[in-house]
Motif scaffolding. Sequence first.
Motif, PDB file in Angstrom:
ATOM      1  N   LEU A 120      25.986  12.908 -17.619  1.00  0.00           N
ATOM      2  CA  LEU A 120      25.548  11.851 -16.721  1.00  0.00           C
ATOM      3  C   LEU A 120      26.514  10.684 -16.846  1.00  0.00           C
ATOM      4  O   LEU A 120      26.951  10.349 -17.948  1.00  0.00           O
ATOM      5  CB  LEU A 120      24.129  11.399 -17.095  1.00  0.00           C
TER       6      LEU A 120
ATOM      7  N   THR B  99      18.562  16.021 -20.524  1.00  0.00           N
ATOM      8  CA  THR B  99      19.944  16.504 -20.416  1.00  0.00           C
ATOM      9  C   THR B  99      20.399  17.185 -21.704  1.00  0.00           C
ATOM     10  O   THR B  99      21.175  18.145 -21.652  1.00  0.00           O
ATOM     11  CB  THR B  99      20.899  15.350 -20.088  1.00  0.00           C
TER      12      THR B  99
ATOM     13  N   LEU C 158      25.446  13.092 -11.825  1.00  0.00           N
ATOM     14  CA  LEU C 158      25.091  14.154 -12.768  1.00  0.00           C
ATOM     15  C   LEU C 158      25.888  15.411 -12.437  1.00  0.00           C
ATOM     16  O   LEU C 158      26.059  15.754 -11.260  1.00  0.00           O
ATOM     17  CB  LEU C 158      23.599  14.449 -12.672  1.00  0.00           C
TER      18      LEU C 158
ATOM     19  N   ASP D 148      15.864  11.011 -12.871  1.00  0.00           N
ATOM     20  CA  ASP D 148      15.809  11.669 -14.180  1.00  0.00           C
ATOM     21  C   ASP D 148      14.564  11.277 -14.971  1.00  0.00           C
ATOM     22  O   ASP D 148      14.283  11.848 -16.026  1.00  0.00           O
ATOM     23  CB  ASP D 148      17.074  11.384 -14.996  1.00  0.00           C
TER      24      ASP D 148
ATOM     25  N   HIS E  95      18.977   6.948 -12.373  1.00  0.00           N
ATOM     26  CA  HIS E  95      18.839   6.886 -13.824  1.00  0.00           C
ATOM     27  C   HIS E  95      17.996   5.664 -14.168  1.00  0.00           C
ATOM     28  O   HIS E  95      18.463   4.527 -14.081  1.00  0.00           O
ATOM     29  CB  HIS E  95      20.225   6.791 -14.463  1.00  0.00           C
TER      30      HIS E  95
END
Length: 428
Positions: A37, A31, A112, A163, A104
């Motif tokens: 997030l 990210t 997200l 992720d 996550h």
Amino acid sequence: MVARKASGADGERGFTALGELMPWSVRPLRTGRSWVLGPDPATLRARWERLAAAGDDEERDRLFRPSRSRTPRTPVAALPGQSSGTSGFAREPGACPAPVRVLHGPFDEQWLLPDHRLIDAARPELWRVADARQLFTVEHGSGGPGAVPDPMSALSVTPLLPDGHSPAGRPGRIRPLYRRPGGTEPNLAPGLLALLDGVLAPPDGYAVTPETFLAWTVAAVRPSPGGCVVPLPAVPDLWLRGVDLGRELLRLRLRGARGGDRPRLPGGRRPYVRAALPPRPTGVAYDAASQTLSVGAGRVSPVPEGAWTFEAAGVRVLELWLRRRGVTADGGEPAPAPRTPDGLDAVVPRAWPQEWTSELLELITVLALLDAARPAQAALHARIDASPTLGPARLRAAGVLPAPASSRRPASVLGHQEEGPEGQFALL
């Protein structure tokens, strides 16, 4: 020729690396900034609005946190399936995109902001194949030195975009089950399914398909220092037993997705909120005698001890889940502070959302049921260890391994033009 699991440090000579069986993998999302997030979508929208309303470039840069890959002025192609802008954010923020649900780490379902201008490396190749048929696997590390490898938490499976984060700190590779949308072209070594089908000859209802292979993998997988390994059985009844267990483990992990039943503890016994969680709970404690989880002044029970102690990559899942929502165990380390006191990470819910309580109860149920399935998984593993397996040598002899280089690259799945930087069409 069949191979048996070898003893000793390597211990996997009869097993095959998951990376060989599912050749195409994608690195975890990066990210670049934590504020994109979060555990609830309303907070992400509030962060977006604050960034979009920044009064000058200096303030916008401070909130945005530029990196080498992204600044507020970087034009970037839109993510597949998303309608966010492609000009630099500072020039034309546009409307806030609808946050998307993601996984996550192993068990934490968060949200997200799906705007490529805000994410250093969003892995567009994953977004192109994410649909109602897709399932993603993620390998997780075993934790720090001394951590006991746990087959039950070594591999995540999710219908959500993952992720790739791991509590152990070492990110895991993301492996889609299918290489193309619509559940076509499985991400499996060419010839693998045909070989298994010929050796196992399963009865009707147990055909060797990508889904049954995934079910077997979830049940039979073993963590190892080099990544997950999978024993492939040479005994039909062992395959059937493993697929049955794997289907149940998948049902728990998918949490009702794909038309399955939502997880419930047997006998109508399920966790209830005995005392409401306060707006800003502080302190977490667990009492094994009463099976009560205290979150601030709130109390939840019954919480089986196996759910409270359930670990992934050496970290307790429930404690980590609560810590990410600003709650820490009594006497534990303080919650991670935002990098800047007035940064976008500081934009958080003013009170504990009711949705978090529902998610907490469901997570407790999932962890309790997975923990209860450990004896069945251990028994399956014992039978595997005492049975012949189709090892790498047999796979090589059959031409299944090594998988061709083309199977390790994304398939060409572009069925329509995608918008590139500054509104130009992307060339793929």
